[in-house]
Design an enzyme around this catalytic site. Structure first.
Site, PDB file in Angstrom:
ATOM      1  N   ASP A 115     -10.416  72.041   3.163  1.00 29.74           N
ATOM      2  CA  ASP A 115      -9.192  71.776   2.389  1.00 29.74           C
ATOM      3  C   ASP A 115      -7.986  72.223   3.198  1.00 29.74           C
ATOM      4  OD1 ASP A 115      -9.560  74.551   2.144  1.00 29.74           O
ATOM      5  OD2 ASP A 115     -10.556  74.272   0.213  1.00 29.74           O
TER       6      ASP A 115
ATOM      7  N   ASP B 184      -4.337  74.116   3.132  1.00 27.19           N
ATOM      8  CA  ASP B 184      -3.435  75.010   2.422  1.00 27.19           C
ATOM      9  C   ASP B 184      -2.079  75.001   3.114  1.00 27.19           C
ATOM     10  OD1 ASP B 184      -5.566  75.669   0.824  1.00 27.19           O
ATOM     11  OD2 ASP B 184      -6.093  77.454   1.977  1.00 27.19           O
TER      12      ASP B 184
ATOM     13  N   ASP C  31      -6.600  87.969   7.103  1.00 33.23           N
ATOM     14  CA  ASP C  31      -7.740  88.787   7.505  1.00 33.23           C
ATOM     15  C   ASP C  31      -8.037  88.753   9.011  1.00 33.23           C
ATOM     16  OD1 ASP C  31      -8.492  86.133   7.247  1.00 33.23           O
ATOM     17  OD2 ASP C  31     -10.374  86.528   6.221  1.00 33.23           O
TER      18      ASP C  31
HETATM   19  P1  ATP Z   1     -13.043  78.172   4.499  1.00 39.74           P
HETATM   20  O1  ATP Z   1     -13.138  77.035   5.433  1.00 39.74           O
HETATM   21  O2  ATP Z   1     -14.331  78.905   4.359  1.00 39.74           O
HETATM   22  O3  ATP Z   1     -12.369  77.871   3.194  1.00 39.74           O
HETATM   23  P2  ATP Z   1     -10.635  79.663   4.954  1.00 39.74           P
HETATM   24  O4  ATP Z   1     -10.126  80.347   6.205  1.00 39.74           O
HETATM   25  O5  ATP Z   1      -9.803  78.555   4.406  1.00 39.74           O
HETATM   26  O6  ATP Z   1     -12.104  79.208   5.271  1.00 39.74           O
HETATM   27  P3  ATP Z   1     -10.358  80.943   2.402  1.00 39.74           P
HETATM   28  O7  ATP Z   1     -11.287  81.913   1.773  1.00 39.74           O
HETATM   29  O8  ATP Z   1     -10.174  79.610   1.789  1.00 39.74           O
HETATM   30  O9  ATP Z   1     -10.846  80.806   3.900  1.00 39.74           O
HETATM   31  O10 ATP Z   1      -8.952  81.662   2.544  1.00 39.74           O
HETATM   32  C1  ATP Z   1      -7.773  80.987   3.009  1.00 39.74           C
HETATM   33  C2  ATP Z   1      -6.946  81.903   3.902  1.00 39.74           C
HETATM   34  O11 ATP Z   1      -6.483  83.035   3.151  1.00 39.74           O
HETATM   35  C3  ATP Z   1      -7.726  82.500   5.075  1.00 39.74           C
HETATM   36  O12 ATP Z   1      -7.700  81.664   6.192  1.00 39.74           O
HETATM   37  C4  ATP Z   1      -7.028  83.807   5.314  1.00 39.74           C
HETATM   38  O13 ATP Z   1      -5.907  83.620   6.142  1.00 39.74           O
HETATM   39  C5  ATP Z   1      -6.539  84.213   3.932  1.00 39.74           C
HETATM   40  N1  ATP Z   1      -7.464  85.158   3.264  1.00 39.74           N
HETATM   41  C6  ATP Z   1      -8.499  84.848   2.446  1.00 39.74           C
HETATM   42  N2  ATP Z   1      -9.126  85.933   2.007  1.00 39.74           N
HETATM   43  C7  ATP Z   1      -8.488  86.986   2.542  1.00 39.74           C
HETATM   44  C8  ATP Z   1      -8.650  88.409   2.475  1.00 39.74           C
HETATM   45  N3  ATP Z   1      -9.630  88.938   1.757  1.00 39.74           N
HETATM   46  N4  ATP Z   1      -7.769  89.173   3.159  1.00 39.74           N
HETATM   47  C9  ATP Z   1      -6.779  88.618   3.887  1.00 39.74           C
HETATM   48  N5  ATP Z   1      -6.574  87.306   4.007  1.00 39.74           N
HETATM   49  C10 ATP Z   1      -7.406  86.488   3.348  1.00 39.74           C
HETATM   50 MG    MG Z   2     -10.190  77.495   2.513  1.00 39.87          MG
END
Ligand code: ATP
Ligand code: MG
EC number: 2.7.7.19
Length: 419
Positions: free
Chosen positions: A51, A53, A131
């Site tokens: 997705d 963001d 993170d």
């Molecule tokens: P995925 O492809 O698994 O969705 P993602 O990187 O988009 O990976 P998400 O869990 O959707 O992961 O989170 C979106 C963004 O929010 C991350 O890329 C990160 O920058 C931030 N984020 C998510 N969880 C945390 C956390 N616990 N602490 C700090 N930043 C976070």
């Molecule tokens: Mg994500």
């Protein structure tokens, strides 16, 4: 800000048109806006993002005013969902520093956090509170630039998972980040930077304070995203599995236990890769089966089994597991049914065969029997018996698919990080 030309790094046709349109509209209205997080990381790796963001300096109210079909969701962390055709783009306002002593913040539960968390900030601050370095990349899809202040691109090239800032401090703010390290290391096949890894040793106990509902959400992401087998390895390597499923870890020394679990995970990963439905009930049933078998043996040896020792063991193991990871009933009930069917499958009773075949969980229970057989040749007879029965009465078994898709909540709640 460290700016990098994105032209040669990212295939523009892989971008979501909706996400680009959202960024464009925000920029036309004098805001700054970027595609952020996982999408930029995945694009740089040549993978298709799950997705898209968007992060912006516009407040939730300003965002909503600009888009029809935009809705504010979440209380602690206000996010705006902008609907564009079939896609939903998640738009968040840059978040700022919460400041203060981070260990105190982690020790407190929600109320203190609540206020600090909706503090808006600058792009720099927003990047610093993410993170991992590889998750803190900001793509401007209009000017084809990537903002990379935390060396995320270098870490992508080096294939390294690195926490932003002081790892122990960041884990204390939000211990779930340790699980995220394991998850991304597994998903991307990256190695974990030494400092990021070492701090897990002193912080893993903090996962005990995370609400079991959030740990369930995390467990689903860990094991149902197509990389369960590798994630299991990572969790073991960092001694994190015991923070989620201590019962499973206690039973791992049992002969064949690791192999059975790994095979269950590989099967699930394979099904996901082939777009076949999967259910966490089967995966968690396999993960905890060695624990159930171990406990069942103890009950038998103690000589105090009234009914089925596997039933009693299943109830106990589930009750203990729920204290850590709150598996909802729609999964835990099938898990118990799958366990409870094992001794009945072992028996191969021709008289009972038809009624067992007709049970809702027969196929899933048979799948677990197959995994057990791989570790214990004595079960070959039972496997053969049930294969014959299924051939004899296909119409009875046919009524139930082998593994079904879990009923999903229409609008999944999103739990946002506690930081
Ligand atoms: P995925 O492809 O698994 O969705 P993602 O990187 O988009 O990976 P998400 O869990 O959707 O992961 O989170 C979106 C963004 O929010 C991350 O890329 C990160 O920058 C931030 N984020 C998510 N969880 C945390 C956390 N616990 N602490 C700090 N930043 C976070
Ligand atoms: Mg994500």
């Amino acid at each position: 800000m460290h700016q990098i030309d994105a032209q040669s790094l990212i295939d523009p046709t892989a971008l979501s048109k909706s996400a680009v349109a959202v960024v464009a509209r925000l920029c036309e209205n004098n805001h700054s806006a970027f595609i952020v997080g996982g999408a930029v990381r995945d694009l740089l790796l040549g993978k298709r993002p799950k997705d898209f963001d968007v992060a912006t300096d516009a407040t939730p109210e300003q965002i909503v005013a600009l888009f029809r079909g935009a809705r504010i969701i979440g209380r602690r962390f206000q996010i705006v969902h902008v609907r564009m055709g079939r896609e939903i783009i998640e738009v968040t306002t840059f978040r700022g520093h919460h400041g203060g002593d981070t260990s105190k913040i982690a020790a407190k539960s929600n109320k203190g956090l609540l206020l600090r968390d909706n503090v808006y900030g600058t792009l720099d601050q927003d990047a610093a509170r993410r993170d991992l370095t590889i998750n803190a990349l900001y793509l401007d899809p209009l000017q084809h630039l990537i903002l990379d202040d935390l060396n995320g691109i270098e870490d992508i090239k080096k294939r390294t998972i690195r926490i932003i800032g002081d790892p122990a401090g960041r884990y204390r703010e939000d211990p779930v980040r340790m699980l995220r390290v394991a998850r991304f290391a597994a998903k991307l096949g990256f190695s974990v930077d030494p400092a990021t890894q070492e701090a897990i040793g002193e912080c893993r106990h903090l996962l005990a304070d995370i609400p079991s509902a959030r740990l369930f959400d995390e467990a689903i992401k860990l094991f149902m995203s197509g990389h369960a087998a590798e994630t299991f390895e990572q969790l073991r390597r960092h001694d994190l599995l015991e923070t989620l499923f201590p019962e499973a870890v206690d039973a791992l020394d049992l002969e064949g236990a690791q192999e059975l679990i790994t095979q269950a995970m590989k099967n699930t990963d394979g099904r996901i890769a082939r777009d076949k439905p999967v259910t966490p009930a089967f995966l968690f049933a396999a993960l905890l089966w060695p624990a159930v078998a171990l406990r069942s043996d103890e009950i038998v040896r103690a000589g105090n089994a009234d009914g089925s020792p596997v039933n009693a063991a299943g109830q106990e193991i589930l009750a203990r597991s729920l204290q850590r990871v709150s598996i909802p009933k729609r999964f835990s009930i099938p898990m118990r049914e799958i366990w409870e069917l094992q001794p009945r499958l072992d028996k191969c009773s021709p008289k009972r065969a038809k009624s067992i075949l007709a049970l809702r969980r027969f196929r899933a229970a048979f799948d677990l029997l197959l995994l057990r057989r791989d570790q214990d040749e004595e079960l070959s007879g039972a496997v053969k018996f049930w294969e014959e029965q299924q051939q004899l009465f296909p119409e009875i078994v046919g009524s139930q698919p082998p593994t079904e898709i879990p009923k999903k909540r229409r609008r999944p709640r999103r739990r946002k990080p506690e930081q």
